[in-house]
Design a protein around this motif. Structure first.
Motif, short mmCIF file in Angstrom:
data_model
loop_
_atom_site.label_atom_id
_atom_site.label_comp_id
_atom_site.label_asym_id
_atom_site.label_seq_id
_atom_site.Cartn_x
_atom_site.Cartn_y
_atom_site.Cartn_z
N LEU A 169 0.86 -1.19 0.00
CA LEU A 169 0.00 0.00 0.00
C LEU A 169 0.89 1.23 0.00
CD1 LEU A 169 -2.74 -1.00 2.61
CD2 LEU A 169 -2.88 -1.07 0.12
N SER A 170 0.77 2.04 -1.04
CA SER A 170 1.64 3.20 -1.16
C SER A 170 0.91 4.32 -1.89
CB SER A 170 2.92 2.81 -1.89
OG SER A 170 3.83 3.88 -1.92
N ALA A 171 1.68 5.27 -2.40
CA ALA A 171 1.11 6.41 -3.12
C ALA A 171 1.26 6.20 -4.62
CB ALA A 171 1.79 7.70 -2.70
N THR A 172 0.43 6.87 -5.39
CA THR A 172 0.51 6.77 -6.84
C THR A 172 1.83 7.33 -7.33
OG1 THR A 172 -0.65 7.25 -8.90
CG2 THR A 172 -0.60 9.00 -7.24
N SER A 173 2.30 6.80 -8.46
CA SER A 173 3.59 7.21 -9.00
C SER A 173 3.56 7.11 -10.52
CB SER A 173 4.70 6.31 -8.45
OG SER A 173 5.96 6.65 -8.98
N PRO A 174 4.21 8.03 -11.23
CA PRO A 174 4.17 8.01 -12.70
C PRO A 174 5.12 6.99 -13.29
CG PRO A 174 5.54 9.83 -11.98
CD PRO A 174 5.00 9.18 -10.73
N GLU A 175 4.81 5.71 -13.18
CA GLU A 175 5.68 4.65 -13.69
C GLU A 175 5.39 4.33 -15.15
OE1 GLU A 175 8.15 3.27 -12.15
OE2 GLU A 175 7.86 4.00 -10.13
N GLY A 176 4.36 4.93 -15.73
CA GLY A 176 4.08 4.69 -17.14
C GLY A 176 2.86 3.86 -17.42
N ALA A 177 2.19 3.32 -16.40
CA ALA A 177 0.96 2.54 -16.59
C ALA A 177 -0.07 3.02 -15.56
CB ALA A 177 1.24 1.06 -16.42
N ARG A 178 -1.28 2.50 -15.68
CA ARG A 178 -2.32 2.88 -14.73
C ARG A 178 -2.11 2.16 -13.40
NH1 ARG A 178 -5.12 1.39 -19.28
NH2 ARG A 178 -5.99 3.08 -20.55
N ASP A 179 -2.37 2.88 -12.32
CA ASP A 179 -2.31 2.29 -10.99
C ASP A 179 -3.57 1.50 -10.69
OD1 ASP A 179 0.17 3.37 -10.03
OD2 ASP A 179 -0.82 5.32 -9.79
N PHE A 180 -3.44 0.49 -9.84
CA PHE A 180 -4.59 -0.08 -9.14
C PHE A 180 -4.75 0.71 -7.84
CE2 PHE A 180 -3.82 -3.85 -11.77
CZ PHE A 180 -5.12 -4.17 -12.12
N ASP A 224 -3.25 -3.75 -20.42
CA ASP A 224 -3.78 -4.84 -21.22
C ASP A 224 -2.78 -5.99 -21.29
OD1 ASP A 224 -6.02 -3.33 -21.72
OD2 ASP A 224 -5.23 -2.48 -23.58
N ALA A 225 -3.33 -7.20 -21.50
CA ALA A 225 -2.51 -8.41 -21.57
C ALA A 225 -1.84 -8.52 -22.93
CB ALA A 225 -3.37 -9.64 -21.31
N ARG A 226 -0.66 -9.16 -22.91
CA ARG A 226 0.01 -9.60 -24.13
C ARG A 226 0.60 -10.97 -23.83
NH1 ARG A 226 3.33 -4.28 -24.88
NH2 ARG A 226 4.99 -5.64 -24.07
N ALA A 227 1.16 -11.59 -24.86
CA ALA A 227 1.75 -12.92 -24.64
C ALA A 227 2.85 -12.86 -23.59
CB ALA A 227 2.29 -13.48 -25.95
N ASP A 228 3.64 -11.74 -23.58
CA ASP A 228 4.74 -11.62 -22.63
C ASP A 228 4.43 -10.64 -21.52
OD1 ASP A 228 4.83 -9.26 -24.05
OD2 ASP A 228 6.98 -9.32 -24.43
#
Length: 587
Positions: A169-180, A224-228
């Motif tokens: 449990l932490s704070a949001t961060s701009p890692e490049g994807a959407r947070d849960f 979104d999912a991908r094969a890898d």
């Protein structure tokens, strides 16, 4: 004797003949040969054959049980005899004559076979994942994953790294994807974020003086999912080191990956040391920043050769050439098949020429090439009789992607592809920034906490798009295992970098206050990386999809079909969390 077993199903050998045993496991398969029942009994450790003679209580008990029923059996170990040995099983020299049977767990009719791969769809397999995991291949994959993680822990500890855990449990961060996001009950209207990666925490551990950290870290990204790429969650070997430069990180990871892939790669060769390929060179030569180096062909940029050309298909476009040697004996369908493949990748077609005995070019576009075109192409591409050259033209990114895929496919079809090897490489010198094609604004192209090459001077004096970063990817056989970087440990450099990306000083202070506070109290130079566990196991298991290496993955729509997640929450719980739902209107 133990209540359930004296031996496991996988450990009986010829030396056990004459002994009495008790076994427990699942009824894997049953064969009736003239009234004699032959049962394959399976547990975690293996399979052993049981025999139940006609007219015995054991025969009557076993005859009508469904496959996958869990039973305990007592019996005597007997030799199969030389003519009946099963060399496919470690227990193949013996069988157990059953004297007594107890049903421990009944089984309904199973929805798909366990003892064979019957082509059942993935959704069905995930709905009954507990059954799917009983299959030999899946069981082997999960145990491989366990062994790999254990080996990683041992290797990292031996190298002086300390296994430390970081918050979920932490704070949001701009890692490049959407947070849960996780709503806070105690602080109405606020949310925790599940970590996309332990990025800030592992840097803070370096600033706290722990020097060498690692963790088998869970990461959560709403993508979104991908094969890898698995939607929702994945695991990575997260590591960070203090007082290091880029090559120090490389040395640790190369040692761990080389040993790991040699240990679990079933004899496949691991190329070492790993070559360092600058990002822009990778895009030019391979059309990708995750090149599959098993394909022993390279692309060449020939845009300048056709600048101002009258050949409309190439004029004013980015043109990439792929020379393929020794194809003189290839029939026309070889060329047509590659053309079809390029169209599948999004191309309008694939131009090509052959090199004849005297160096003359033939093929569909040969007539459009001038003598000067032929001279320059021959010299630059090292053309010789028997070569063919395939051309792609279009926008830079598009033609790179298409011709990158054609490069690998051509290598496979032309016998220029090394199948049974692991070929690693480092992609280095990534651009620090990129332009957003929609907004025109400058944004981070990779990790925002990376150190720019040249420091603050580069940020102040260079075009942002020319600034390179100490950022790197590790790639194996065309699969990106991880990104990493030497981190920015200077507050003013951080403010300047984020300013170029459109973040005001106050915003940086607000979003990254904890990190900045730590940087202001003496931060060591540090760097790290985080290779993906799922992808490592996928490569070692030779699986095309990483969901085949995860015990309980989400499906491609980010759903857990076994447990029914995500699920709705009742109104009382929503009120407790101070949440009002606003569902999308049906179209």
């Amino acid at each position: 004797m133990h209540r359930y077993r004296s031996h496991t199903c996988g450990e009986l050998r010829a030396s056990d003949v004459g002994g009495d045993v008790r076994l427990s496991g699942w009824l894997h398969n049953r064969r009736d040969l003239g009234g004699i029942l032959f049962i394959d009994l399976r547990d975690h450790y293996g399979i052993v054959q049981l025999v139940a003679r006609p007219g015995t209580p054991a025969n009557e008990a076993l005859a009508h049980l469904t496959k996958e029923t869990v039973v305990r059996v007592d019996g005597a170990v007997v030799s199969r005899g030389a003519e009946n040995v099963n060399p496919e099983l470690p227990t193949g020299e013996v069988e157990v004559e059953v004297a007594d049977v107890e049903v421990l767990g009944g089984a309904e009719q199973i929805p798909f076979t366990i003892n064979a791969e019957d082509g059942v769809g993935e959704e069905r397999r995930l709905e009954y994942r507990f059954l799917d995991l009983r299959r030999e291949r899946m069981h082997r994959n999960i145990m491989l994953r366990t062994a790999v993680v254990t080996a990683i822990r041992q290797k990292m500890t031996a190298l002086g790294f300390n296994e430390l855990t970081t918050p979920i449990l932490s704070a949001t961060s701009p890692e490049g994807a959407r947070d849960f996001l996780v709503p806070s009950r105690l602080h109405p209207g606020t949310f925790y974020a599940l970590p996309q990666a332990p990025q800030q925490f592992k840097q803070l551990l370096m600033m706290a003086g722990f020097d060498r950290y690692f963790q088998i870290a869970p990461c959560f990204r709403d993508e979104d999912a991908r094969a890898d790429r698995s939607p929702g969650e994945f695991y990575q070997l997260d590591m960070e080191m203090s007082f290091v430069e880029q090559e120090d990180v490389f040395a640790v990871i190369e040692k761990v990956m080389t040993e790991l892939f040699e240990e679990f790669g079933n004899g496949r060769h691991v190329t070492s040391p790993f070559p360092r390929i600058p990002y822009r060179e990778a895009m030019t030569k391979y059309g990708s920043d995750k090149p599959d180096l098993r394909a022993e062909l390279e692309l060449t940029d020939v845009t300048d050769v056709f600048a101002g050309s009258d050949f409309k298909a190439f004029a004013g476009r980015h043109v990439r050439a792929l020379p393929v040697p020794a194809v003189q004996d290839q029939p026309r369908k070889f060329f047509d098949a590659l053309g079809d493949y390029a169209v599948e990748q999004g191309a309008k077609g694939l131009a090509w020429v052959r090199v004849g005995e005297e160096g003359a070019l033939t093929g569909p576009i040969a007539k459009f090439l001038t003598e000067e075109n032929v001279r320059v192409l021959t010299e630059r591409l090292g053309l010789a009789p028997g070569h063919a050259v395939f051309f792609g033209a279009g926008q830079t990114d598009e033609v790179s992607r298409i011709m990158g895929a054609v490069r690998v496919e051509a290598a496979k079809r032309a016998g220029r592809f090394a199948a049974d090897v692991f070929r690693f490489c480092w992609i280095v010198d990534f651009p620090m920034f990129e332009k957003n094609e929609d907004t025109g604004g400058i944004e981070f192209s990779h990790n925002p906490f990376s150190m720019p090459q040249g420091g603050v001077e580069a940020l102040e004096n260079k075009d942002p798009l020319d600034v390179l970063a100490y950022q790197y990817d590790i790639v194996c056989n065309g699969v990106e295992l991880s990104s990493g970087a030497i981190r920015n440990h200077e507050p003013e450099v951080m403010f300047k970098a984020f300013g170029i990306a459109g973040y005001g000083r106050d915003e940086v202070e607000r979003e990254f206050g904890g990190m900045l506070r730590a940087l202001r109290f003496g931060a060591p130079p540090h760097g790290g990386i985080a290779p993906g566990i799922d992808r490592i196991v996928m490569l070692l298991a030779d699986e095309p999809n990483l969901r085949e290496t995860i015990a309980f993955p989400l499906n491609g729509n980010a759903q857990d079909l076994l447990m029914g997640a995500p699920s709705e929450v009742d109104e009382a719980r929503l009120r407790e969390l101070h949440i009002a739902l606003r569902k999308p209107q049906p179209k």
